[in-house]
Design a protein around this motif. Structure first.
Motif, PDB file in Angstrom:
ATOM      1  N   GLN A   8       0.829  -1.206   0.000  1.00  0.00           N
ATOM      2  CA  GLN A   8       0.000   0.000   0.000  1.00  0.00           C
ATOM      3  C   GLN A   8       0.867   1.261   0.000  1.00  0.00           C
ATOM      4  OE1 GLN A   8      -2.592  -1.528   3.429  1.00  0.00           O
ATOM      5  NE2 GLN A   8      -4.052  -0.279   2.256  1.00  0.00           N
ATOM      6  N   SER A   9       1.940   1.231   0.783  1.00  0.00           N
ATOM      7  CA  SER A   9       2.813   2.408   0.866  1.00  0.00           C
ATOM      8  C   SER A   9       3.439   2.748  -0.471  1.00  0.00           C
ATOM      9  CB  SER A   9       3.908   2.161   1.910  1.00  0.00           C
ATOM     10  OG  SER A   9       3.360   2.041   3.207  1.00  0.00           O
ATOM     11  N   ILE A  10       3.901   1.742  -1.221  1.00  0.00           N
ATOM     12  CA  ILE A  10       4.580   2.062  -2.479  1.00  0.00           C
ATOM     13  C   ILE A  10       3.587   2.321  -3.623  1.00  0.00           C
ATOM     14  CG2 ILE A  10       6.743   0.966  -1.855  1.00  0.00           C
ATOM     15  CD1 ILE A  10       5.993  -1.458  -3.464  1.00  0.00           C
ATOM     16  N   VAL A  11       2.368   1.780  -3.515  1.00  0.00           N
ATOM     17  CA  VAL A  11       1.347   2.147  -4.500  1.00  0.00           C
ATOM     18  C   VAL A  11       0.994   3.622  -4.367  1.00  0.00           C
ATOM     19  CG1 VAL A  11      -1.071   1.803  -5.190  1.00  0.00           C
ATOM     20  CG2 VAL A  11       0.388  -0.179  -4.744  1.00  0.00           C
ATOM     21  N   ARG A  12       1.050   4.135  -3.156  1.00  0.00           N
ATOM     22  CA  ARG A  12       0.706   5.545  -2.914  1.00  0.00           C
ATOM     23  C   ARG A  12       1.775   6.512  -3.431  1.00  0.00           C
ATOM     24  NH1 ARG A  12      -1.091   3.579   2.908  1.00  0.00           N
ATOM     25  NH2 ARG A  12      -3.293   3.110   2.481  1.00  0.00           N
ATOM     26  N   ILE A  13       2.885   5.974  -3.916  1.00  0.00           N
ATOM     27  CA  ILE A  13       3.953   6.815  -4.469  1.00  0.00           C
ATOM     28  C   ILE A  13       3.925   6.664  -5.989  1.00  0.00           C
ATOM     29  CG2 ILE A  13       6.412   7.330  -4.468  1.00  0.00           C
ATOM     30  CD1 ILE A  13       6.595   5.848  -1.769  1.00  0.00           C
ATOM     31  N   PRO A  14       3.385   7.627  -6.723  1.00  0.00           N
ATOM     32  CA  PRO A  14       3.346   7.498  -8.188  1.00  0.00           C
ATOM     33  C   PRO A  14       4.752   7.289  -8.752  1.00  0.00           C
ATOM     34  CG  PRO A  14       1.970   9.326  -7.461  1.00  0.00           C
ATOM     35  CD  PRO A  14       2.744   8.871  -6.266  1.00  0.00           C
ATOM     36  N   SER A  15       4.881   6.336  -9.664  1.00  0.00           N
ATOM     37  CA  SER A  15       6.205   6.035 -10.234  1.00  0.00           C
ATOM     38  C   SER A  15       6.065   5.622 -11.694  1.00  0.00           C
ATOM     39  CB  SER A  15       6.909   4.942  -9.422  1.00  0.00           C
ATOM     40  OG  SER A  15       6.118   3.766  -9.338  1.00  0.00           O
ATOM     41  N   VAL A  16       5.425   6.482 -12.474  1.00  0.00           N
ATOM     42  CA  VAL A  16       5.347   6.258 -13.917  1.00  0.00           C
ATOM     43  C   VAL A  16       6.769   6.197 -14.465  1.00  0.00           C
ATOM     44  CG1 VAL A  16       4.574   7.262 -16.109  1.00  0.00           C
ATOM     45  CG2 VAL A  16       3.091   7.352 -14.081  1.00  0.00           C
ATOM     46  N   SER A  17       6.977   5.378 -15.477  1.00  0.00           N
ATOM     47  CA  SER A  17       8.318   5.176 -16.042  1.00  0.00           C
ATOM     48  C   SER A  17       9.020   6.515 -16.268  1.00  0.00           C
ATOM     49  CB  SER A  17       8.215   4.420 -17.359  1.00  0.00           C
ATOM     50  OG  SER A  17       7.595   3.169 -17.171  1.00  0.00           O
ATOM     51  N   GLY A  18      10.230   6.619 -15.735  1.00  0.00           N
ATOM     52  CA  GLY A  18      11.001   7.849 -15.812  1.00  0.00           C
ATOM     53  C   GLY A  18      10.872   8.712 -14.576  1.00  0.00           C
ATOM     54  N   LEU A 123      15.050  -4.004  -7.606  1.00  0.00           N
ATOM     55  CA  LEU A 123      13.766  -3.354  -7.865  1.00  0.00           C
ATOM     56  C   LEU A 123      14.069  -2.193  -8.813  1.00  0.00           C
ATOM     57  CD1 LEU A 123      12.434  -3.358  -4.193  1.00  0.00           C
ATOM     58  CD2 LEU A 123      12.253  -5.160  -5.919  1.00  0.00           C
ATOM     59  N   VAL A 124      13.686  -2.349 -10.069  1.00  0.00           N
ATOM     60  CA  VAL A 124      14.260  -1.507 -11.114  1.00  0.00           C
ATOM     61  C   VAL A 124      13.214  -0.638 -11.805  1.00  0.00           C
ATOM     62  CG1 VAL A 124      16.096  -3.189 -11.495  1.00  0.00           C
ATOM     63  CG2 VAL A 124      14.050  -3.261 -12.940  1.00  0.00           C
ATOM     64  N   CYS A 125      13.732   0.346 -12.524  1.00  0.00           N
ATOM     65  CA  CYS A 125      12.908   1.285 -13.280  1.00  0.00           C
ATOM     66  C   CYS A 125      12.789   0.835 -14.729  1.00  0.00           C
ATOM     67  CB  CYS A 125      13.539   2.678 -13.221  1.00  0.00           C
ATOM     68  SG  CYS A 125      15.116   2.824 -14.114  1.00  0.00           S
ATOM     69  N   ASP A 126      11.993   1.541 -15.485  1.00  0.00           N
ATOM     70  CA  ASP A 126      11.976   1.492 -16.959  1.00  0.00           C
ATOM     71  C   ASP A 126      11.688   0.129 -17.568  1.00  0.00           C
ATOM     72  OD1 ASP A 126      12.450   4.173 -17.108  1.00  0.00           O
ATOM     73  OD2 ASP A 126      14.542   4.029 -17.727  1.00  0.00           O
ATOM     74  N   GLU A 127      11.092  -0.793 -16.815  1.00  0.00           N
ATOM     75  CA  GLU A 127      10.757  -2.077 -17.435  1.00  0.00           C
ATOM     76  C   GLU A 127       9.700  -1.911 -18.508  1.00  0.00           C
ATOM     77  OE1 GLU A 127       8.704  -5.841 -18.202  1.00  0.00           O
ATOM     78  OE2 GLU A 127       7.835  -4.036 -17.303  1.00  0.00           O
ATOM     79  N   GLU A 128       8.772  -0.991 -18.261  1.00  0.00           N
ATOM     80  CA  GLU A 128       7.675  -0.802 -19.211  1.00  0.00           C
ATOM     81  C   GLU A 128       8.126  -0.124 -20.498  1.00  0.00           C
ATOM     82  OE1 GLU A 128       4.930  -2.161 -18.783  1.00  0.00           O
ATOM     83  OE2 GLU A 128       4.486  -2.347 -16.639  1.00  0.00           O
ATOM     84  N   THR A 129       9.221   0.614 -20.438  1.00  0.00           N
ATOM     85  CA  THR A 129       9.642   1.397 -21.595  1.00  0.00           C
ATOM     86  C   THR A 129      11.011   0.996 -22.124  1.00  0.00           C
ATOM     87  OG1 THR A 129      10.629   3.077 -20.132  1.00  0.00           O
ATOM     88  CG2 THR A 129       8.343   3.407 -20.828  1.00  0.00           C
ATOM     89  N   GLY A 130      11.809   0.332 -21.294  1.00  0.00           N
ATOM     90  CA  GLY A 130      13.198   0.073 -21.654  1.00  0.00           C
ATOM     91  C   GLY A 130      14.040   1.309 -21.411  1.00  0.00           C
ATOM     92  N   GLY A 131      15.310   1.088 -21.062  1.00  0.00           N
ATOM     93  CA  GLY A 131      16.173   2.243 -20.873  1.00  0.00           C
ATOM     94  C   GLY A 131      17.160   2.068 -19.752  1.00  0.00           C
ATOM     95  N   GLU A 132      16.847   2.602 -18.562  1.00  0.00           N
ATOM     96  CA  GLU A 132      17.813   2.691 -17.470  1.00  0.00           C
ATOM     97  C   GLU A 132      17.527   1.710 -16.348  1.00  0.00           C
ATOM     98  OE1 GLU A 132      20.498   4.586 -17.752  1.00  0.00           O
ATOM     99  OE2 GLU A 132      19.743   5.096 -19.758  1.00  0.00           O
ATOM    100  N   GLY A 133      16.836   0.627 -16.650  1.00  0.00           N
ATOM    101  CA  GLY A 133      16.517  -0.371 -15.639  1.00  0.00           C
ATOM    102  C   GLY A 133      17.587  -1.432 -15.504  1.00  0.00           C
TER     103      GLY A 133
END
Length: 349
Positions: A8-18, A123-133
């Motif tokens: 719940q805590s991390i869902v409450r933090i918006p983290s759209v790719s980038g 726990l990485v970024c940019d999986e949805e878009t590719g890039g810096e993950g």
């Protein structure tokens, strides 16, 4: 804080790719509070837990904290992480912050006296878009012998996935006035022939685990005005290569079949297939509710760590991924934490 509270805590933090920095920093701080060695790399957070005997195997738990934009169709607040009717609601709750919460929870609570070697959580970024993950921070990871990639599979084990092939076919005609079509060449007609040729392609036999290779026309664009014969028409293609027709074979078959110009857009995801007799497959199967392995329907970061045996396995259902009013069942999240813990203890025993 339970694993559901953490989700719940991390869902409450918006983290759209980038835009994953805030979620990354929260998780890095959470690891620190739990006494887990963690560090940030770009918009990624990495953590390691060593057993009392550091000599031993390495296991990687990998998933992503980026999410797709909210989009239309929502009937509720997308970032509240609310608990309703046995579900955690919100963008990313299913894909894939439920996996992230469960993996982080295991790193913080595993009994180090019962394991040897090392557990790594990425726990990485940019999986949805590719890039810096994971493709950017992979070299920072400690050595590992196998991986579990968290994606919504209802905790079924997926020891492989098809590849991804994106291309366009450009049909070039000659523009003229539509009332005098004999003076031009209709690019839409040329493209129509190519569409039929693509649909008639023989892409080879079906793989026992990954299924058939597919190549589909998904977007077509041509023409400028009703009274102008179009001089160009573009067909966009989505391909899913498999062992019977891999990326290079798909490109060759497509190029031979059409008259238009083939323009390759993306060809970096190749099919991945982990042998069923690998230890990581056997151990994850023992922790799964399913009695047979499945293929993962999309593509995931499994490809980026496929130099070692790995599977895709995580809580949630693909039907809720990227959908309005996204949700994940609480029981799935709790079961995922228990399953990842069992997998880590078994692999690192």
């Amino acid at each position: 804080m339970t694993v559901v509270d953490l989700l719940q805590s991390i869902v409450r933090i918006p983290s759209v790719s980038g835009e994953e920095e805030a979620c990354r920093d929260f998780l890095a701080g959470w690891f620190e509070d739990k006494g887990v060695h963690a560090w940030t790399s770009g918009r990624n957070v990495l953590a390691t837990v060593e057993g009392e005997n550091p000599e031993g195997p390495g296991l990687l738990l990998l998933t992503h904290i980026d999410v797709v934009p909210v989009g239309p169709g929502w009937t509720r607040e997308p970032w509240d992480g609310a608990l309703e009717d046995g579900k955690v609601m919100g963008r990313g709750s299913n894909d894939a912050k439920s996996s992230a919460a469960a993996m982080a929870w295991v790193a913080a609570h595993i009994d180090r006296s019962k394991i040897r070697g090392r557990l790594t959580v990425a726990l990485v970024c940019d999986e949805e878009t590719g890039g810096e993950g994971i493709e950017a921070c992979r070299d920072e990871l400690p050595d590992f012998d196998a991986s579990v990639v968290g994606e919504p599979t209802e905790l079924y084990v997926c020891p492989g996935q098809r590849g991804l092939f994106r291309a366009s076919v450009v049909a070039t005609g000659r523009q003229c006035h539509a009332s005098r079509p004999w003076e031009g060449i209709n690019a839409i007609e040329l493209a129509a022939r190519d569409v039929l040729a693509i649909q008639a392609l023989d892409l080879g036999g079906e793989d026992e685990l990954l299924g058939p290779a597919t190549l589909q026309c998904t977007v077509i664009q041509g023409g400028t005005r009703p009274n102008v014969l179009p001089g160009e028409c573009v067909i966009e293609l989505d391909g899913r290569p498999a062992p019977g027709c891999d990326n290079e074979q798909m490109l060759a078959k497509l190029t031979a079949a059409v008259e238009g110009e083939v323009r390759l857009r993306s060809n970096r995801f190749l099919p991945v297939k982990t042998p069923l007799d690998e230890r990581i497959v056997q151990i994850t199967m023992e922790a799964s509710p399913g009695d047979e392995p499945r293929r993962f329907g999309g593509v995931s970061d499994l490809f980026h760590v496929s130099h070692k045996p790995g599977v895709v396995m995580g809580p949630g259902t693909s039907a809720a991924s990227h959908a309005p009013d996204e949700w994940v069942a609480v029981k799935q999240v709790e079961a995922a934490a228990a399953a990842y813990d069992r997998i880590a203890r078994s692999f690192l025993a």
